[in-house]
Design a protein around this motif. Sequence first.
Motif, short mmCIF file in Angstrom:
data_model
loop_
_atom_site.label_atom_id
_atom_site.label_comp_id
_atom_site.label_asym_id
_atom_site.label_seq_id
_atom_site.Cartn_x
_atom_site.Cartn_y
_atom_site.Cartn_z
N VAL A 16 0.88 -1.16 0.00
CA VAL A 16 0.00 0.00 0.00
C VAL A 16 0.92 1.21 0.00
O VAL A 16 1.70 1.41 0.93
CB VAL A 16 -0.95 0.00 1.21
CG1 VAL A 16 -1.85 1.23 1.19
CG2 VAL A 16 -1.80 -1.28 1.22
N MET A 17 0.84 2.01 -1.07
CA MET A 17 1.82 3.07 -1.30
C MET A 17 1.17 4.44 -1.42
O MET A 17 -0.03 4.55 -1.61
CB MET A 17 2.58 2.77 -2.59
CG MET A 17 1.68 2.68 -3.82
SD MET A 17 2.53 2.66 -5.40
CE MET A 17 2.96 4.39 -5.60
N GLY A 18 2.01 5.46 -1.31
CA GLY A 18 1.58 6.84 -1.46
C GLY A 18 2.38 7.74 -0.55
O GLY A 18 3.24 7.29 0.21
N VAL A 19 2.08 9.01 -0.62
CA VAL A 19 2.80 9.99 0.18
C VAL A 19 2.44 9.86 1.65
O VAL A 19 1.42 9.27 2.01
CB VAL A 19 2.52 11.44 -0.32
CG1 VAL A 19 3.02 11.63 -1.75
CG2 VAL A 19 1.04 11.78 -0.20
N SER A 20 3.27 10.42 2.50
CA SER A 20 3.02 10.41 3.93
C SER A 20 1.68 11.08 4.23
O SER A 20 1.38 12.13 3.68
CB SER A 20 4.16 11.13 4.65
OG SER A 20 4.01 11.03 6.03
N GLY A 21 0.90 10.44 5.09
CA GLY A 21 -0.37 11.02 5.49
C GLY A 21 -1.56 10.59 4.65
O GLY A 21 -2.69 11.00 4.92
N CYS A 22 -1.34 9.74 3.64
CA CYS A 22 -2.46 9.34 2.77
C CYS A 22 -3.27 8.19 3.37
O CYS A 22 -4.34 7.86 2.86
CB CYS A 22 -1.96 8.97 1.37
SG CYS A 22 -1.02 7.45 1.28
N GLY A 23 -2.79 7.57 4.45
CA GLY A 23 -3.54 6.50 5.10
C GLY A 23 -2.99 5.11 4.84
O GLY A 23 -3.69 4.11 5.06
N LYS A 24 -1.74 5.00 4.40
CA LYS A 24 -1.16 3.71 4.06
C LYS A 24 -1.25 2.70 5.20
O LYS A 24 -1.68 1.57 5.00
CB LYS A 24 0.32 3.86 3.68
CG LYS A 24 0.59 4.65 2.44
CD LYS A 24 2.08 4.72 2.14
CE LYS A 24 2.91 5.41 3.18
NZ LYS A 24 2.74 6.86 3.27
N THR A 25 -0.80 3.10 6.38
CA THR A 25 -0.76 2.17 7.51
C THR A 25 -2.15 1.71 7.90
O THR A 25 -2.39 0.52 8.13
CB THR A 25 -0.05 2.82 8.72
OG1 THR A 25 1.28 3.17 8.31
CG2 THR A 25 0.00 1.89 9.91
N THR A 26 -3.09 2.63 7.96
CA THR A 26 -4.47 2.29 8.34
C THR A 26 -5.08 1.33 7.33
O THR A 26 -5.65 0.30 7.71
CB THR A 26 -5.32 3.57 8.45
OG1 THR A 26 -4.71 4.45 9.40
CG2 THR A 26 -6.74 3.25 8.88
N VAL A 27 -4.95 1.63 6.05
CA VAL A 27 -5.54 0.78 5.02
C VAL A 27 -4.83 -0.57 4.97
O VAL A 27 -5.47 -1.62 4.90
CB VAL A 27 -5.53 1.49 3.65
CG1 VAL A 27 -5.97 0.55 2.53
CG2 VAL A 27 -6.43 2.72 3.69
N ALA A 28 -3.50 -0.57 5.00
CA ALA A 28 -2.75 -1.83 4.95
C ALA A 28 -3.09 -2.73 6.13
O ALA A 28 -3.26 -3.94 5.96
CB ALA A 28 -1.25 -1.56 4.90
N SER A 29 -3.21 -2.16 7.33
CA SER A 29 -3.54 -2.97 8.50
C SER A 29 -4.95 -3.54 8.39
O SER A 29 -5.21 -4.66 8.82
CB SER A 29 -3.36 -2.19 9.80
OG SER A 29 -4.25 -1.11 9.86
N LEU A 119 -5.93 17.69 1.11
CA LEU A 119 -6.52 16.73 2.05
C LEU A 119 -5.42 16.03 2.83
O LEU A 119 -5.49 15.91 4.06
CB LEU A 119 -7.37 15.70 1.29
CG LEU A 119 -7.92 14.54 2.12
CD1 LEU A 119 -8.84 15.04 3.23
CD2 LEU A 119 -8.65 13.56 1.22
N VAL A 120 -4.38 15.59 2.16
CA VAL A 120 -3.28 14.90 2.82
C VAL A 120 -2.56 15.85 3.78
O VAL A 120 -2.22 15.48 4.90
CB VAL A 120 -2.30 14.30 1.78
CG1 VAL A 120 -1.09 13.69 2.46
CG2 VAL A 120 -3.02 13.26 0.92
#
Length: 189
Positions: A16-29, A119-120
């Motif tokens: 799950v990729m993207g810039v910092s603050g886009c929600g990677k950790t939340t979505v990946a988990s 938004l980010v």
Amino acid sequence: MTGEPAETATTRHVVVMGVSGCGKTTVASRIAAATGFVFAEADEFHTAANVAKMSAGVPLEDVDRWPWLRSLARWMAERAAVGESTVIACSALKRSYRDVLADGPPSVDFVHLDGAAELVRARLAARVGHYMPASLLDSQVATLEPLQPDERGVVLDVSRTPDALARQAIDALGLVPWVHRPASSEHPG
């Protein structure tokens, strides 16, 4: 979805990729919870020197990233070797970075969380306790190279909820949701 569909494999690996603050950790988990995949936060693989640099507001250079990316690819390959599927939250901003990650396990699918920088930026401003300052967002946006047609993956709009994004990623990539069933005390006849 871009690229060719994933070949039949015993394991699946998602970044799950993207810039910092886009929600990677939340979505990946959430993808990991729904599929039973082993989750990793790529930030935890950074060296102390990389963390110090970013904490000071200094963008990493490629020379800083190569060992980090290779360690992530190796981690996915090690999990694949023991039959475990994985999902990683990782910026993976450049094609060359994604190529290093894709060299680890048998195959990798990317989920690019993309959306308006405003938004980010608002999410970053509200975030507490993370070493990545909002001031580095512009350098990340400038560095970001979108998924190419020959890369397997999907681009999702970050304005959706994390649950909706996880469901959309699971559906788009054809990941099988994991359902925990308690062991039955009855034995078949």
